[in-house]
Design a protein around this motif. Sequence first.
Motif, mmCIF file in Angstrom:
data_model
loop_
_atom_site.group_PDB
_atom_site.id
_atom_site.type_symbol
_atom_site.label_atom_id
_atom_site.label_comp_id
_atom_site.label_asym_id
_atom_site.label_seq_id
_atom_site.Cartn_x
_atom_site.Cartn_y
_atom_site.Cartn_z
ATOM 1 N N HIS A 175 0.907 -1.237 0.125
ATOM 2 C CA HIS A 175 -0.065 -0.185 0.045
ATOM 3 C C HIS A 175 0.897 1.263 0.197
ATOM 4 O O HIS A 175 0.184 2.226 -0.226
ATOM 5 N N GLY A 176 2.245 0.837 0.298
ATOM 6 C CA GLY A 176 2.977 2.260 0.191
ATOM 7 C C GLY A 176 3.214 3.024 1.719
ATOM 8 O O GLY A 176 3.560 4.070 1.607
ATOM 9 N N LEU A 177 2.697 2.392 2.729
ATOM 10 C CA LEU A 177 2.626 3.169 4.007
ATOM 11 C C LEU A 177 4.109 3.180 4.558
ATOM 12 O O LEU A 177 4.691 3.832 5.241
ATOM 13 N N ILE A 178 4.800 1.931 4.117
ATOM 14 C CA ILE A 178 6.091 2.066 4.613
ATOM 15 C C ILE A 178 7.118 1.498 3.480
ATOM 16 O O ILE A 178 6.627 0.857 2.433
ATOM 17 N N LYS A 179 8.276 1.844 3.372
ATOM 18 C CA LYS A 179 9.145 1.366 1.971
ATOM 19 C C LYS A 179 10.024 0.535 2.422
ATOM 20 O O LYS A 179 10.635 0.530 3.522
ATOM 21 N N PRO A 180 10.204 -0.216 1.285
ATOM 22 C CA PRO A 180 11.131 -1.431 1.470
ATOM 23 C C PRO A 180 12.467 -0.812 1.668
ATOM 24 O O PRO A 180 12.852 -0.063 1.209
ATOM 25 N N THR A 181 13.290 -1.841 2.320
ATOM 26 C CA THR A 181 14.900 -1.141 2.336
ATOM 27 C C THR A 181 15.508 -1.972 1.216
ATOM 28 O O THR A 181 16.585 -1.350 0.868
ATOM 29 N N ARG A 182 15.121 -3.001 0.501
ATOM 30 C CA ARG A 182 15.400 -3.468 -0.700
ATOM 31 C C ARG A 182 14.550 -3.611 -1.575
ATOM 32 O O ARG A 182 13.430 -4.193 -1.079
ATOM 33 N N GLY A 183 14.737 -3.781 -2.911
ATOM 34 C CA GLY A 183 13.913 -4.211 -3.525
ATOM 35 C C GLY A 183 12.773 -3.221 -4.158
ATOM 36 O O GLY A 183 12.836 -2.192 -3.667
ATOM 37 N N ALA A 184 11.622 -3.461 -4.698
ATOM 38 C CA ALA A 184 11.067 -2.500 -5.535
ATOM 39 C C ALA A 184 9.246 -3.018 -5.429
ATOM 40 O O ALA A 184 9.234 -4.227 -5.893
#
Lengths: 234, 252
Positions: B66-75
């Motif tokens: 949902h985009g509430l948190i950003k991944p530290t790796r990957g997309a």
Amino acid sequence: MDNFGAAFETAFALILQLDSELVEIVALSLQVSLLAVACSALIGLPAGAVLAVVRFPGRQGVIVLLNALMGLPPVVAGLVIYLLLSRAGPLGEYGLLFTPTAMVIAQTVLVTPIVAALTRQTIEDLHSEYDEQLRSLGVRRTQSIWTLLWDGRYSLFTGLLAGFGRAIAEVGAVIIVGGNINHVTRVMTTTIALETSKGNLELALALGIILISLAILVNAAVMSLRGVTARANW
Amino acid sequence: MPFDASPRTRLTDRPSVLPLRLDAVALEAGRHTLIDSLNLELDRGPRTIIIGPNGAGKSLTLRLMHGLIKPTRGAVTWAGAAPGRRRRMRQAMVFQQPVLLRRSVAANVRYVLRVHGVARAERAARVADALERAGLAHLARRSARVLSGGEQQRLAIARAHAIQPEVLFLDEPTSNLDPAAALAVERMIDEIHAAGTKIVMTTHDMGQARRLADEIVFMHRGRLIERTPAAAFFADPQTQAARDFVAGQLLV
């Protein structure tokens, strides 16, 4: 202890007579303090909310300073405003010293930190609850600040009341910048100080009783607004 | 003459934000890996139910999507594009603990319509419609915060659906509800899915997963263990961990 009984009698007598001088003093007290609270709300509510929501370097320092300013001694605030407004001061040309406007400014300086600090606390709690939901909905930062202020409105009333309590009870700032001039800048607290120094303890105490009753009345009036107490703890 | 009059590019027909792709998505906090190289593509259609034991990373996965948190790796990509506010507004999320505004039931729905730029004249009808579907019409003027748990969650779902999202994320929406209230919530989810919204939901209730799922994404310790059509998953899980989980054994 005769003083107290006599003071209550004097207080009732003053109220019943609706002494015109008393009415004038009470009216000016309320006018100055309510205006100061309104100004503080205009500044302190948005400022506190921004401080709660926006992360920036030095934020923690600002919060510490704000909390410290809640205890700013009125005399010191009054002195600083006095220097700013006096003829030789940077704002001297407006001729505000010894006017009710100067008293409003001084009390605004005292009350704004209280309103801002309590708003910051309230809004920060609410923000931690709402943050993900509001971001999920696509609510922009500025819009979310208004949302938080609106949804925190019942708790924020309490902060404004605390500010009003500080303003109406304060004597050090208004006596310096107002000068306690009869019929111009004389308010309840400065009158009490004056009558005490003249030795009219009974009259001073009577005025004190009226002042406290007024504060209770204002608090009761706000708290009885629909649901304020019931909803503040949601 | 317009040089392209195909229905796909008309302004009224907004291009889909799906498919949603997760490419080697990882989330680390300090030295802990919470989500480990997650690869997943979700498209329109099937109700995707994410199951797994507590701490498997189900909720985090929804938040990453949902985009509430950003991944530290990957997309994470939506129809090939990076997540952003505009794409997020085509999605909606319902949280385990519903977050209701301190306003009336109707005002909660009205608020999201306003945020989504729905014309003032249109709002009243859409609020009434949303509350009708949720069975909350008689509570429209009640404070949202004094509703029962089931009513609160139904309002949260109705509010999410009111913006007609293409994707609806639900994070354990019934975990705090009694069976009757949970059933009412499941019915709403079914209706929303039938109306064309992609459902992505987490649950640890196996019965609910059986009732709702078209496909199962099984997660364990931050990893995707298997993704299988629901019928096949419950009949014959492919991995030992999934077999144990379906059989109700403790997974550690």
